[in-house]
Design a protein around this motif. Structure first.
Motif, mmCIF file in Angstrom:
data_model
loop_
_atom_site.group_PDB
_atom_site.id
_atom_site.type_symbol
_atom_site.label_atom_id
_atom_site.label_comp_id
_atom_site.label_asym_id
_atom_site.label_seq_id
_atom_site.Cartn_x
_atom_site.Cartn_y
_atom_site.Cartn_z
ATOM 1 N N GLN A 121 0.852 -1.231 0.125
ATOM 2 C CA GLN A 121 -0.013 0.038 0.080
ATOM 3 C C GLN A 121 0.934 1.131 0.162
ATOM 4 O OE1 GLN A 121 -2.386 -0.615 3.447
ATOM 5 N NE2 GLN A 121 -4.348 -0.929 2.124
ATOM 6 N N LYS A 122 0.387 2.333 -0.696
ATOM 7 C CA LYS A 122 1.075 3.541 -0.483
ATOM 8 C C LYS A 122 0.060 4.387 0.393
ATOM 9 C CE LYS A 122 0.526 4.073 -5.242
ATOM 10 N NZ LYS A 122 0.197 2.781 -5.557
ATOM 11 N N VAL A 123 0.771 5.094 1.396
ATOM 12 C CA VAL A 123 0.106 5.906 2.263
ATOM 13 C C VAL A 123 0.712 7.158 2.517
ATOM 14 C CG1 VAL A 123 -0.281 5.743 4.799
ATOM 15 C CG2 VAL A 123 -0.406 3.642 3.613
ATOM 16 N N SER A 124 -0.124 8.086 2.462
ATOM 17 C CA SER A 124 0.098 9.567 2.513
ATOM 18 C C SER A 124 0.578 10.071 4.046
ATOM 19 C CB SER A 124 -1.148 10.411 2.327
ATOM 20 O OG SER A 124 -0.749 11.688 2.557
ATOM 21 N N THR A 125 1.655 10.569 3.742
ATOM 22 C CA THR A 125 2.355 11.036 5.114
ATOM 23 C C THR A 125 2.129 12.859 5.373
ATOM 24 O OG1 THR A 125 4.617 11.599 4.062
ATOM 25 C CG2 THR A 125 4.146 9.362 5.082
ATOM 26 N N GLN A 126 1.763 13.307 4.473
ATOM 27 C CA GLN A 126 1.310 14.566 4.485
ATOM 28 C C GLN A 126 0.227 14.932 3.843
ATOM 29 O OE1 GLN A 126 4.423 17.752 4.894
ATOM 30 N NE2 GLN A 126 6.345 16.117 4.281
#
Length: 222
Positions: free
Chosen positions: A31-36
């Motif tokens: 999964q690609k997860v947003s950090t900002q």
């Protein structure tokens, strides 16, 4: 344009099976997860979030401009604009040995790469690549350092950006752009440094080529 908030799972279609994840995105398994918080961008097999912010979160591979704050044993403690200090081992400089340590003092400025961002530890930097070569990294002497938005820094290092090319037609100067929202510039005269600093600050929201040329010309003849 899709905007993501920290913690959101990014599920965007892509024409490439092997993507390079960039700023604002972490991989958790598949999964690609947003950090900002930011707008999703996808170009040439690369995905990232376009973030307009002055708060920097270190990511491995980022080139940053750091300020030496102290020395502890074999490490220098560095301010990179984050809540916590970063560190760099004296051996992570080109040519450094136990007998030939870098002579850094509090307040000195260096250009380095973030190579370790293990959670709950200080980010660790290096001024050499895998071949132990500096490749432009190391101490920045003289000149002037200032802050801009993270988005403006990413724009300046984009090969398609014409800001630095336009300035170079009128001024002789050196520039180092850090992904942590810091820029270091140097020029033959203090007056030129002031003018270039003014141009870089004012150019952040200029997209028209003619307006950019006019800004640089007016500053050059001022």
């Amino acid at each position: 344009m899709t905007v993501y908030l920290p913690g959101d799972v990014i599920d965007e279609p892509s024409s490439s099976d092997s993507l390079i994840t960039g700023y604002g995105i972490n991989l958790r398994g598949q999964q690609k997860v947003s950090t900002q918080p930011g707008a999703f961008r996808n170009d040439g097999g690369k995905v990232w979030l376009n973030v307009h912010s002055k708060r920097y979160i270190p990511q491995e591979g980022d080139r940053v401009i750091a300020i030496v704050t102290s020395k502890t044993g074999d490490f220098f403690r560095l301010d990179i604009g984050t809540a916590e200090f970063a560190i760099i081992n004296f051996t992570n400089f080109e040519g450094a040995t136990k007998r030939n340590r870098p002579n850094l003092k509090t307040g000195d400025i260096i250009y380095a790469t973030v190579f370790d961002t293990t959670p709950r530890t200080e980010a660790e930097l290096t001024c050499v690549d895998d071949e132990k070569r500096a490749r432009g990294m190391g101490q920045l002497n003289g000149g002037y350092m200032f802050k801009v938005s993270l988005n403006h820094c990413r724009r300046l290092i984009n090969p398609s950006c014409k800001i630095l090319q336009t300035i170079g037609k009128f001024f002789k100067f050196e520039i180092t752009v850090g992904m942590n929202g810091r820029i270091w510039i140097n020029a033959p005269t203090t007056d030129d440094i002031i003018k270039i600093h003014d141009i870089l600050n004012k150019s952040e929201f200029i997209t028209d080529d003619d307006e950019l040329i006019s800004l640089v010309q007016n500053s050059y003849t001022r």
